[in-house]
Design a protein around this motif. Structure first.
Motif, short mmCIF file in Angstrom:
data_model
loop_
_atom_site.label_atom_id
_atom_site.label_comp_id
_atom_site.label_asym_id
_atom_site.label_seq_id
_atom_site.Cartn_x
_atom_site.Cartn_y
_atom_site.Cartn_z
N LEU A 103 0.95 -1.36 0.02
CA LEU A 103 -0.12 0.09 0.02
C LEU A 103 0.86 1.11 -0.07
CD1 LEU A 103 -2.65 -1.10 2.47
CD2 LEU A 103 -2.87 -0.71 -0.08
N SER A 104 2.18 1.42 0.72
CA SER A 104 2.75 2.56 0.82
C SER A 104 3.58 2.50 -0.83
CB SER A 104 3.99 2.24 1.75
OG SER A 104 4.87 3.12 1.96
N VAL A 105 4.00 1.50 -1.43
CA VAL A 105 4.51 1.44 -2.82
C VAL A 105 3.50 1.90 -3.87
CG1 VAL A 105 5.50 -0.04 -4.49
CG2 VAL A 105 6.09 -0.40 -2.33
N GLY A 151 5.26 6.84 4.97
CA GLY A 151 5.41 6.90 3.42
C GLY A 151 4.19 7.26 2.62
N ILE A 152 2.92 6.56 3.06
CA ILE A 152 1.70 6.68 2.64
C ILE A 152 1.22 8.29 2.97
CG2 ILE A 152 -0.78 6.03 2.63
CD1 ILE A 152 0.09 3.48 3.39
N PHE A 153 1.25 8.65 4.07
CA PHE A 153 0.98 9.90 4.64
C PHE A 153 1.76 10.99 3.76
CE2 PHE A 153 1.69 13.69 7.38
CZ PHE A 153 0.20 14.01 7.78
N TYR A 154 3.12 10.90 3.58
CA TYR A 154 3.76 11.92 2.98
C TYR A 154 3.51 11.98 1.44
CZ TYR A 154 7.93 14.25 0.34
OH TYR A 154 8.56 14.91 -0.24
N SER A 155 3.40 10.67 0.81
CA SER A 155 2.73 10.70 -0.43
C SER A 155 1.63 11.53 -0.73
CB SER A 155 2.83 9.13 -1.09
OG SER A 155 4.00 8.50 -0.80
N VAL A 200 -8.90 1.67 0.34
CA VAL A 200 -8.26 0.66 0.83
C VAL A 200 -7.20 0.98 1.98
CG1 VAL A 200 -6.74 -1.39 0.37
CG2 VAL A 200 -8.44 -0.67 -1.28
N VAL A 201 -6.63 2.00 2.00
CA VAL A 201 -5.58 2.39 3.04
C VAL A 201 -6.27 2.44 4.25
CG1 VAL A 201 -3.97 4.03 3.89
CG2 VAL A 201 -3.80 3.19 1.54
#
Length: 316
Positions: free
Chosen positions: A122-124, A220-224, A254-255
């Motif tokens: 999910l981060s990718v 990583g998800i938050f920054y993206s 989904v996240v």
């Protein structure tokens, strides 16, 4: 049940050959319902995720980084749910809830492997959306096949390391106070609670490793998405904003589902004093989330729906 009687005689077990999974309910009248319910949910999850994998692999139009990562997420979801639910279904059908010591450690390791891999993928995928929206002209160059394969490989290796650290910690437990696990699968946190030795250091290590493999993907998800939202807000037209945000709407859903249910299970286990309620809460995280992911992506994504229609038309 010989292991259980031995436990009651000696107080602690220095050698355990099997554990006893308490499951969700002891009510005999409820077992047929649970069997049908979880069998249905498992089959729906497997069918939905396999259809996405087949649609992505069979349609050349979907041979892009975004759908490559999506197919790997679906593969991880099938492994995640297959680790726990089939064993539970067999236990209900055979009226036997025993799992061997080796089987328990294997189930725990594979469960952590695919669960951690879900979070890392999910981060990718968030990084992929960040590049596509914030750097669209450089997207084909940055998200080249070599990088895509490398990101999936790093996700797998990191998840494998996480699972083996948990496995090694549990292997160091020398005795157990009980062999009854108050869940339908071998939850690592519950295995540690059964230990009769001092587990303070082991808990520190597990929480530290868990924090790394949970915090890094989430950060990583938050920054993206911080960069994505900043970029979208700079778009002048409302139509352009909607088009840009619609490309990551399914992923964001989904996240929220993945981390929301995971946080809910953690808070439930911390607040609730009922092991059965904790087990019911874990169903949402381990069963419902992998089942809903294919529907979220297929219902909100025209490309997936078209690819599925073409695939089914060819098959029929």
């Amino acid at each position: 049940m010989g292991t259980l009687s031995k436990l009651h005689r000696t107080g602690n077990l220095t050698s355990v050959s099997e554990f006893f999974l308490l499951g969700l309910s002891d009510d005999p009248e409820l077992q047929p319902f649970l069997f049908i319910l979880f069998l249905f949910m498992y089959l729906v999850t497997m069918l939905g995720n396999l259809l996405i994998i087949l649609a992505v692999t069979s349609d050349p139009y979907l041979h892009t980084p975004m759908y490559f990562f999506l197919s790997n997420l679906s593969l991880a979801d099938t492994g995640f749910i297959s680790t726990t639910v089939p064993k539970m279904i067999v236990n209900i059908q055979t009226h036997r809830r025993v799992i061997s010591y080796v089987g328990c450690l294997t189930q725990m390791s594979i469960f952590i492997l695919f669960g951690c891999m879900d979070g890392m993928l999910l981060s990718v995928m968030a990084y992929d959306r960040f590049v596509a929206i914030c750097h669209p002209l450089h997207y084909p160059v940055i998200m080249n096949p070599r990088l895509c394969y490398s990101l999936v490989l790093v996700s797998f290796v990191g998840s494998f390391v996480d699972s083996q650290v948990h496995n090694l910690i549990v292997l160091q437990l020398t005795c157990f106070q009980d062999v009854e696990i108050s869940n339908f699968f071998c939850d690592p946190s519950l295995l540690l609670k059964l230990a009769c030795s001092n587990i303070f250091t082991k808990n520190i290590v597990i929480y530290f490793i868990g924090a790394i493999f949970a915090f890094l993907p989430f950060s990583g998800i938050f920054y993206s998405y911080y960069k994505i939202v900043s970029s979208i807000l700079r778009v002048s037209s409302s139509g352009g904003r909607y088009k840009a945000f619609s490309t990551c709407g399914s992923h964001l859903t989904v996240v929220c589902l993945f981390y929301g249910t995971g946080l809910g299970v953690y808070l439930s286990s911390a607040i609730s004093q009922s092991p059965r309620k904790d087990a019911l809460a874990s169903v949402v995280y381990t069963v419902v989330t992998p089942m809903l992911n294919p529907f979220i992506y297929s219902l909100r994504n025209r490309d997936i729906k078209r690819a599925l229609c073409r695939f089914l038309n060819k098959t029929i």
